[in-house]
Design an enzyme around this catalytic site. Structure first.
Site, short mmCIF file in Angstrom:
data_model
loop_
_atom_site.label_atom_id
_atom_site.label_comp_id
_atom_site.label_asym_id
_atom_site.label_seq_id
_atom_site.Cartn_x
_atom_site.Cartn_y
_atom_site.Cartn_z
N LYS A 1 -17.65 14.09 8.14
CA LYS A 1 -18.24 12.78 7.83
C LYS A 1 -18.14 11.87 9.05
CE LYS A 1 -15.98 11.78 3.94
NZ LYS A 1 -15.36 13.00 3.41
N CYS B 1 -9.66 2.30 -7.79
CA CYS B 1 -9.00 3.41 -7.08
C CYS B 1 -7.58 3.11 -6.61
CB CYS B 1 -9.86 3.90 -5.92
SG CYS B 1 -10.20 2.69 -4.66
N MET B 2 -7.26 1.85 -6.29
CA MET B 2 -5.95 1.59 -5.70
C MET B 2 -5.06 0.63 -6.48
SD MET B 2 -6.12 3.56 -3.35
CE MET B 2 -4.38 3.29 -3.16
N MET C 1 -6.07 9.66 -5.99
CA MET C 1 -6.69 9.33 -7.27
C MET C 1 -6.06 10.02 -8.48
SD MET C 1 -8.66 7.00 -6.62
CE MET C 1 -7.68 6.56 -5.22
N GLY D 1 -8.59 5.66 -0.39
CA GLY D 1 -9.86 6.35 -0.23
C GLY D 1 -10.82 5.61 0.68
N GLN D 2 -10.76 4.29 0.71
CA GLN D 2 -11.76 3.51 1.45
C GLN D 2 -11.17 2.96 2.75
OE1 GLN D 2 -14.57 1.29 -1.24
NE2 GLN D 2 -12.76 1.20 -2.51
S1 SF4 Z 1 -11.46 8.49 8.66
FE1 SF4 Z 1 -11.73 9.99 7.03
S2 SF4 Z 1 -13.94 10.35 6.96
FE2 SF4 Z 1 -13.50 9.40 8.94
S3 SF4 Z 1 -13.18 11.12 10.35
FE3 SF4 Z 1 -11.17 10.54 9.57
S4 SF4 Z 1 -10.82 11.91 7.82
FE4 SF4 Z 1 -13.04 11.94 8.26
#
Ligand code: SF4
Lengths: 776, 79
Positions: free
Chosen positions: A92, A181-182, A365, A402-403
């Site tokens: 990503k 989520c948090m 999560m 997560g964010q």
């Molecule tokens: S912050 Fe998360 S999505 Fe971005 S490169 Fe690192 S592991 Fe991958």
């Protein structure tokens, strides 16, 4: 019938394997360069200007370098100077800049007129937003307007939103998707320690001997951190234990995979505590010096009804009371309920109990989206507190986010109904402190929280809320029991403003759509899982009339008459906002690094005191805020002691029965960022994972004669949905359980999920409801 | 369908030669470091047996000083 794209998925796994090896190499040879991989895709002869930023996507917060040429971002590579990822990125991250250049990027404001969207200018759209808000306040009161933001908001976005709504307008109707989520991680920290966010940092990974992953599919959700674990296994032979309800890529890569029945992690955690105490593994000196014991209310309900309220009533108990409570949680007693063998419970306990081993717990999560989430967070802290394995290098209970800025913006800026940047709205001194910095009368800030996220959307449905401004988030994909909230948002007399970069199911319900500038098209900061604040400058121009969320809010605030509070100048507004924001945290427990520091290095962890970041909070050796003269000081609590909580096992809100005999759990996939609104526009990621699916256990699939690709109908008490089956592919659920990822807006699994939540954190449980499964 | 990644340490002065050799082998993808004496090898085979045969072949290569596995995914066939 749907087709799987096998080759692309295998390519993905290869990339993961490659990434793990690169991470291993990077820590053995600091500064190592694999030019071929890192500079793939850069046109030959390009004359690139490389600038640093935190990754746009997940809460790991990798440092990236973005190469621009002629006003366009054309390449990304991992920043070798970043201590988070040491030059690496996951798929990503490598493709992140492509998210800025999707064909259908929103570039002009759109206003709904007679059921159709009409283009307008930014000036007119902002005029309309301001006047609608004023009109709603006049007709229905200030608690009829609300803002719903995000852990992808930058720190300045969240800060100005809170200042406008809480400080100027005078409503606590401020929430953010991190509630989904948090929020549980926050209440877990607050109840156990009195202060939010992990005490340790990623450097713990380099010291720990055992990693216990509590319902945390790190290989897919935090890939760069997971490869740091694999690297430590290679170098030091550490153990990785995956404790989960479903077999995932993390389970496959772990040394041991232990599967438990949904919701029963509560019982297993208590059994581990029982074992620790009864085998004499408790660190008595630590517990006596630094811990208290408490219990709270039980049978709290699940928040399924509108206007549900719950306030815990903590009560002190003795160690003997706690020990007696644990008698119900012997490994033998809990084994049947949990599906975990006595041997495996003892195995887990022995890792924590071994005085010569350092242990790190990770969760995300699985433990947070849990109808008793605060409890299970408390229980994992109990384990670390009982053994004294906390706040020191390698001994670390670590809740992951997560964010990219769930910590930085939602938790630290405090964009939740009860929060202020420093403290809570219920506390008079905290209100006075915020009002002074915001330059508003203290009476403006109401002393009562209003609606948490689920209740906010219920209030919109009921008509108590009439105006909602949604920024950088996609609730019309992510809300549980979605149909009710979608229908509610569409009712007459509601006015919805959505700021985003692409059309989504949430822009579909908007009356005004504002095009936003994304990530490095503007200036800002994010705060990652390890308390690291990272700055990024504007590197390219946003398309068309797109404007940063910060600027949209400032413009509306000025139109509403708050010029005095929103005095920021266009060219320097981010610096001015950050400098003002830092005043809220100006103390040894939370000081934020100055902007010059953030500009000059790959971020800094708070508390940043006397020019130094604090790696291990509450440990007098590392944390200058410790002042009790002892080795540890849990200064979030008045008496400086952490709390070991007596929390029982209680069932989930809805469990399988004869009519709906399976468990349904939802989650994410490595290719897509949450609801896929950005990553589904990146061709390589979309092709690798083009649509959602339902994972079944092979025995269940065989019994129903379902093969991969066959359509499967899922029915819950909320409705039904049909999805293609996935059998023995990426993840394998336990028998009588199914798993569906939520990224696909064309297959909205949340139409059939349940809106039960943890009564303390108000975070929904997306992992558990009852479902009927049939071949379609 | 095993997919594995390794850090491969070449014998002295043999990095380029080894990279060439490995990249010509079936089931192998190689990524040499620019500035260090180490290579990354990712192998992708169709079965455990094929994987074993490949491993035996790799063990025969004298330019390899040391090979350490970093990660292994034994993915189901159609993943
Ligand atoms: S912050 Fe998360 S999505 Fe971005 S490169 Fe690192 S592991 Fe991958």
């Amino acid at each position: 019938m749907y087709q799987s794209v096998h080759t692309n998925r295998r390519d993905f796994i290869k990339k993961m394997a490659m990434l793990s090896a690169m991470t291993a190499a990077a820590s053995m040879f600091p500064g190592i360069i694999f030019a071929k991989e890192q500079e793939k895709g850069i046109p030959a002869g390009a004359n690139l200007d490389w600038k640093k930023a935190p990754c746009r996507f997940c809460g790991v917060g990798c440092g990236v370098l973005i190469g621009t040429e002629n006003g366009k971002a054309i390449a990304v590579k991992g920043d070798p100077k970043s201590p988070v990822n040491k030059g690496l990125c996951c798929v990503k991250g490598y493709h992140s800049i492509m998210a800025m250049y999707g064909k259908d990027r929103l570039t002009k404001p759109l206003v709904k007129k007679n059921g159709r969207y009409v283009q307008t200018s930014m000036k007119e759209a902002l005029d309309l937003v301001a006047s609608k808000m004023q009109e709603t306040i006049k007709d229905h009161g200030k608690d009829a307007v609300s803002i719903y933001g995000s852990g992808q908001w930058t720190i300045p976005d969240g800060y100005v939103a809170s200042k406008l709504f809480k400080g100027c307008i005078g409503t606590n109707n401020v929430e953010a998707n991190a509630r989904l989520c948090m929020a549980t991680a926050v209440t877990g920290f607050l109840t156990s320690f009195g202060l939010d966010e992990p005490m340790g940092c990623y450097e713990d990974i380099d010291h720990a001997d055992t990693f216990v992953l509590w319902g945390n599919n790190m290989a897919e959700m935090h890939p760069v951190l997971f490869s740091r674990l694999l690297d430590q296994r290679l170098k030091r032979g550490v153990k990785i234990i995956d404790f989960a309800t479903r077999t995932t890529r993390t389970s496959m890569a772990a040394d041991k995979s232990i599967i438990f029945n949904p919701q029963t992690d509560l019982a297993v955690a208590n059994a581990i505590c029982y074992e620790i105490i009864n085998n004499g593994w408790m660190n008595k000196a630590f517990v006596e010096e630094h811990c208290n014991f408490s219990k709270g209310l039980t049978n709290m309900g699940y928040g399924l009804e509108d206007n549900y309220k719950f306030t815990d009533k903590p009560e002190s108990i003795s160690f003997e009371d706690y020990k007696a409570f644990l008698e119900d949680y012997t490994p033998e007693k809990v084994s049947k309920l949990t599906g975990v063998s006595v041997k495996d419970i003892k195995y887990l306990a022995a890792h924590f109990g071994n005085p010569n081993k350092k242990v790190m717990s990770f969760w995300c999560m699985g433990m947070n989206q849990h109808s008793r989430g605060t409890w299970v967070n408390n229980l994992v802290y109990n384990i670390h507190l009982l053994t004294g394995k906390i706040s020191s290098p390698g001994n670390s209970p670590f809740s992951l986010t997560g964010q990219p800025s769930a910590c930085g913006t939602v938790r630290e800026v405090g964009t939740l109904t009860h929060k202020l940047p420093h403290g809570v709205v219920m506390n008079k001194e905290h209100r006075e402190f915020a009002a002074k910095i915001w330059d508003v009368p203290v009476e403006n800030i109401p002393s009562k929280p209003t609606y948490h996220t689920v209740e906010m959307f219920r209030a919109l449905d009921r008509g108590d809320i009439r105006f909602m401004w949604i920024q950088v988030t996609n609730p019309m994909v992510t809300m549980p029991k979605l149909k009710r909230y979608r229908d509610g948002a569409k009712k007459e007399g509601r006015f919805i403003v959505v700021s985003d970069i692409y059309p989504t199911p949430t822009t579909d319900i908007a009356d005004v759509i504002l095009p936003s500038a994304m990530w490095v098209e503007r200036e800002g900061m994010y705060g990652n899982s390890e308390r690291r604040t990272q700055y990024f400058e504007q590197m390219v121009e946003p398309p068309g009339e797109a404007m940063s969320d910060t600027m949209q809010l400032i413009e509306v605030a000025k139109r509403m008459g708050y010029e005095k509070q929103f005095y920021y100048k266009d060219e320097t507004h981010i610096e001015e906002i950050y400098t003002e924001y830092r005043r809220h945290h100006d103390n040894k427990k939370h000081n934020m690094a100055p902007l010059e520091v953030l500009k000059s290095q790959s971020g800094a962890m708070w508390p940043y005191v006397d020019g130094k970041e604090t790696k291990w909070r509450f440990n007098a050796k590392y944390d200058p805020a410790c002042s009790n003269g002892k080795d540890f000081h849990f200064y979030g609590k008045k008496d400086g002691k952490a709390i070991i909580w007596q929390r029982p096992y209680e069932p989930a809100a809805e469990e399988p029965d004869t009519e709906f005999p399976y468990w349904l759990g939802t989650g994410r996939v490595v290719e897509h960022w949450h609801t896929g609104s950005m990553t589904r526009r990146i061709p390589v990621l979309h092709q690798a994972m083009p649509h959602a699916y339902v994972e079944l256990h092979p025995d269940d699939a065989k019994r129903m004669q379902i093969r991969t690709g066959d359509n499967v109908k899922l029915t819950t008490r909320r409705g039904e949905i049909t999805l293609p089956a996935s059998v023995n592919e990426r993840g394998v659920p336990a028998p009588m359980q199914v798993f569906v990822p939520f990224f696909d807006e064309n297959m909205l699994i949340n139409d059939i999920t349940l809106d039960s939540f943890c009564p303390i954190s108000k975070e929904p449980d997306y992992k558990k409801c009852a479902v009927k499964v049939e071949k379609a | 369908m095993p997919i594995k990644s390794y850090l491969v340490h070449p014998s002295e002065g043999k990095k380029d030669q080894l990279a060439q050799k490995l990249s010509n082998m079936e089931h192998c993808e190689v990524l040499p470091a620019e500035n260090e004496e180490v290579l990354i090898l990712v192998t992708e085979t169709n079965s455990k047996q094929e994987e074993e045969i490949l491993k035996e072949n790799l063990e025969q290569i004298s330019d390899i000083k040391l090979m350490a596995m970093v990660s292994g995914f034994d993915t189901p066939k159609n993943t």
